[in-house]
Design a protein around this motif. Structure first.
Motif, short mmCIF file in Angstrom:
data_model
loop_
_atom_site.label_atom_id
_atom_site.label_comp_id
_atom_site.label_asym_id
_atom_site.label_seq_id
_atom_site.Cartn_x
_atom_site.Cartn_y
_atom_site.Cartn_z
N TYR A 1 64.59 88.99 4.04
CA TYR A 1 65.05 89.66 3.36
C TYR A 1 64.51 89.98 3.05
O TYR A 1 63.79 89.20 1.67
CB TYR A 1 66.49 89.92 3.25
CG TYR A 1 66.99 90.07 4.56
CD1 TYR A 1 68.13 91.33 4.54
CD2 TYR A 1 67.60 88.83 4.65
CE1 TYR A 1 68.69 91.23 5.73
CE2 TYR A 1 68.87 88.58 5.94
CZ TYR A 1 69.37 89.89 6.27
OH TYR A 1 70.60 90.54 7.44
N TRP A 2 63.70 90.74 2.12
CA TRP A 2 62.64 91.17 1.03
C TRP A 2 62.04 91.98 0.58
O TRP A 2 62.84 93.02 1.67
CB TRP A 2 61.33 89.93 1.15
CG TRP A 2 60.48 90.61 1.97
CD1 TRP A 2 58.88 91.64 1.23
CD2 TRP A 2 60.48 90.62 3.48
NE1 TRP A 2 58.02 91.91 2.49
CE2 TRP A 2 59.57 91.85 3.97
CE3 TRP A 2 61.41 90.36 4.57
CZ2 TRP A 2 59.19 92.31 5.77
CZ3 TRP A 2 60.48 91.00 6.18
CH2 TRP A 2 59.26 91.78 6.04
N CYS A 3 61.80 92.70 -0.56
CA CYS A 3 61.36 94.03 -1.11
C CYS A 3 59.99 94.03 -1.04
O CYS A 3 59.42 92.96 -1.91
CB CYS A 3 61.94 94.50 -2.27
SG CYS A 3 61.42 95.83 -3.24
N PRO A 4 59.23 94.86 -0.40
CA PRO A 4 58.09 95.18 0.20
C PRO A 4 57.52 95.76 -1.31
O PRO A 4 56.24 96.04 -1.78
CB PRO A 4 58.04 95.98 1.14
CG PRO A 4 59.16 97.31 1.01
CD PRO A 4 60.57 95.87 1.03
N GLY A 5 58.18 95.91 -2.36
CA GLY A 5 57.81 96.64 -3.03
C GLY A 5 58.00 95.44 -4.76
O GLY A 5 56.59 96.15 -5.27
N VAL B 1 64.87 97.23 1.87
CA VAL B 1 64.41 96.27 1.52
C VAL B 1 64.17 95.95 3.27
O VAL B 1 64.84 96.39 4.38
CB VAL B 1 66.23 95.26 1.18
CG1 VAL B 1 65.64 94.16 1.79
CG2 VAL B 1 65.94 95.50 0.33
N ARG B 2 63.26 95.50 3.61
CA ARG B 2 63.03 94.73 4.92
C ARG B 2 63.39 93.70 5.37
O ARG B 2 63.80 92.72 4.63
CB ARG B 2 61.21 94.22 5.17
CG ARG B 2 60.83 95.83 4.90
CD ARG B 2 58.74 95.96 4.79
NE ARG B 2 58.74 95.41 6.77
CZ ARG B 2 58.65 95.72 7.60
NH1 ARG B 2 59.10 96.71 7.50
NH2 ARG B 2 58.69 95.16 8.04
N HIS B 3 63.91 93.33 7.41
CA HIS B 3 64.54 92.33 7.12
C HIS B 3 63.65 91.68 8.68
O HIS B 3 62.55 92.62 9.18
CB HIS B 3 65.52 92.66 8.07
CG HIS B 3 66.36 92.07 8.77
ND1 HIS B 3 66.51 92.44 9.92
CD2 HIS B 3 66.97 90.69 9.16
CE1 HIS B 3 67.42 91.55 10.49
NE2 HIS B 3 67.34 89.97 10.15
N ALA B 4 63.19 90.69 8.90
CA ALA B 4 62.69 89.70 9.77
C ALA B 4 63.46 88.19 10.59
O ALA B 4 64.36 88.23 9.70
CB ALA B 4 61.31 89.18 8.89
N ARG C 1 70.92 93.28 3.12
CA ARG C 1 70.79 94.85 2.57
C ARG C 1 69.46 95.31 3.23
O ARG C 1 68.35 96.38 2.46
CB ARG C 1 69.96 94.66 0.96
CG ARG C 1 71.60 94.44 0.28
CD ARG C 1 71.35 94.54 -1.30
NE ARG C 1 71.56 95.54 -1.62
CZ ARG C 1 70.68 96.51 -1.99
NH1 ARG C 1 69.63 96.39 -1.79
NH2 ARG C 1 70.86 97.62 -2.18
N ALA C 2 68.66 95.34 4.24
CA ALA C 2 68.00 95.64 5.45
C ALA C 2 68.45 96.74 5.35
O ALA C 2 68.83 97.29 5.72
CB ALA C 2 68.24 94.85 6.38
N GLY C 3 67.30 98.27 4.84
CA GLY C 3 67.46 99.33 5.16
C GLY C 3 67.27 99.93 3.57
O GLY C 3 67.95 100.89 3.45
N ARG C 4 68.55 99.20 2.57
CA ARG C 4 69.27 99.74 1.95
C ARG C 4 67.69 100.11 0.14
O ARG C 4 66.86 99.00 0.38
CB ARG C 4 70.03 98.68 1.66
CG ARG C 4 71.01 99.64 2.78
CD ARG C 4 72.49 97.91 2.08
NE ARG C 4 73.22 98.89 0.89
CZ ARG C 4 74.17 98.09 0.31
NH1 ARG C 4 74.57 97.29 1.06
NH2 ARG C 4 74.55 98.95 -0.76
N PRO C 5 68.08 100.83 -0.45
CA PRO C 5 67.26 100.84 -1.14
C PRO C 5 67.03 99.30 -2.85
O PRO C 5 68.15 98.63 -2.67
CB PRO C 5 67.25 101.88 -2.19
CG PRO C 5 68.56 102.05 -2.55
CD PRO C 5 69.11 101.88 -0.86
N CYS C 6 65.89 99.17 -2.63
CA CYS C 6 65.82 97.42 -3.59
C CYS C 6 66.11 98.61 -5.03
O CYS C 6 65.93 99.54 -5.31
CB CYS C 6 64.29 97.42 -4.11
SG CYS C 6 63.90 96.46 -5.33
#
Length: 285
Positions: A258-262, A241-244, A229-234
């Motif tokens: 993938y993870w949510c920084p919030g 959502v971030r992606h590495a 879900r990278a770039g989509r809202p948590c």
């Protein structure tokens, strides 16, 4: 790469189709096994061990396979047209009078003595979906290297068997920590193992893997919290959502993360939350 629940389901399907039958056709389309002939042997059963499949045959032989990234076993009725990919991708055919099992894109295929199975699966930790599940031993192995990032520790099948990249990302989200947190700093790690077992057991009988629940804030039909879900809202806090790329896993076979920084606290690549940062969503654990 298939997760433990997918492999468990494949083993169940193969066992239902082949167990008790006698092999009438066998083709192992890899050079070292090209002359092997399993015809006449009885299929005793097919079992999963972590992400490994073990088809046990009479005479003390086991056909061992691993699906790796995109392998699959398909089951067809005798005479049915095979559907699963072009013929050059077929690596194994095992048939009885009524059913045919066809293995596509199998990167690992071995024929070994059943007594020697430990040589290919003995290194695995407790299996989340197996009769050998031992949460205390799994916890001991997981925490053996306290400085190791949580994501890498979860993906290491020597710690506990069955977790792949999807569950790694989802479990870290549910634990409200980033996959880069040193595993020794994880609060209540035994709770994480309980959640892992619950999720794999809940998903082993259904084709669409789901880690959200009807009460997940903002789920709106989404089956996963962060994976893919990278770039989509948590679903919980609304942060993107971030992606590495290629950040966790076996060296040379790293997986995207993938993870949510919030929602998730702890270290992360540049641009992610600071250690200890992020806000804890309502209902977070």
């Amino acid at each position: 790469m298939p997760e433990g629940d997918t492999v468990w389901m494949a083993a169940k399907r193969l066992d239902a189709a082949l167990a008790g039958g006698t092999v009438t056709r066998s083709e192992l389309r890899v050079p070292r096994l090209a002359t092997a002939d399993l015809r006449g042997r009885r299929v005793l059963g097919v079992a999963a061990r972590g992400k490994h499949l073990l088809a046990r045959l009479s005479g003390g032989l086991t056909l061992h396979s691993h699906l790796r990234m995109d392998g699959s076993w398909r089951v067809f009725a005798a005479g049915e047209r095979w559907r699963g990919g072009p013929g050059h991708q077929i690596r194994a055919v095992l048939a009885t009078e009524e059913r045919v099992a066809v293995g596509y894109r199998l990167q690992v295929l071995d024929l070994l003595r059943t007594a020697d199975e430990e040589g290919v699966v003995g290194h695995l930790g407790p299996d989340l979906l197996g009769a050998d599940w031992d949460p205390d031993e799994a916890l001991r192995r997981l925490l053996a290297d306290p400085a190791r990032p949580l994501g890498s520790a979860l993906l290491d099948q020597r710690n506990l068997a069955g977790i792949g990249n999807v569950y790694m990302a989802e479990l870290c989200f549910l634990a409200r920590t980033t996959p880069w947190l040193p595993v020794g700093e994880l609060n209540a790690p035994e709770r994480l193992l309980t959640t892992a077992k619950r999720l794999l057991e809940a998903n082993r009988e259904r084709p669409d893997r789901t880690t959200t629940t009807p009460t997940t804030p903002g789920a709106r039909g989404s089956r996963l919290h962060v994976y893919g879900r990278a770039g989509r809202p948590c679903l919980v806090c609304g942060a993107p959502v971030r992606h590495a790329d290629e950040s966790h896993g076996t060296p040379g076979r790293e997986r995207p993360t993938y993870w949510c920084p919030g929602c998730q606290r702890g270290p992360a690549p540049s641009g992610g939350p600071r250690p200890g940062g992020g806000r804890r969503p309502a209902g977070g654990r």
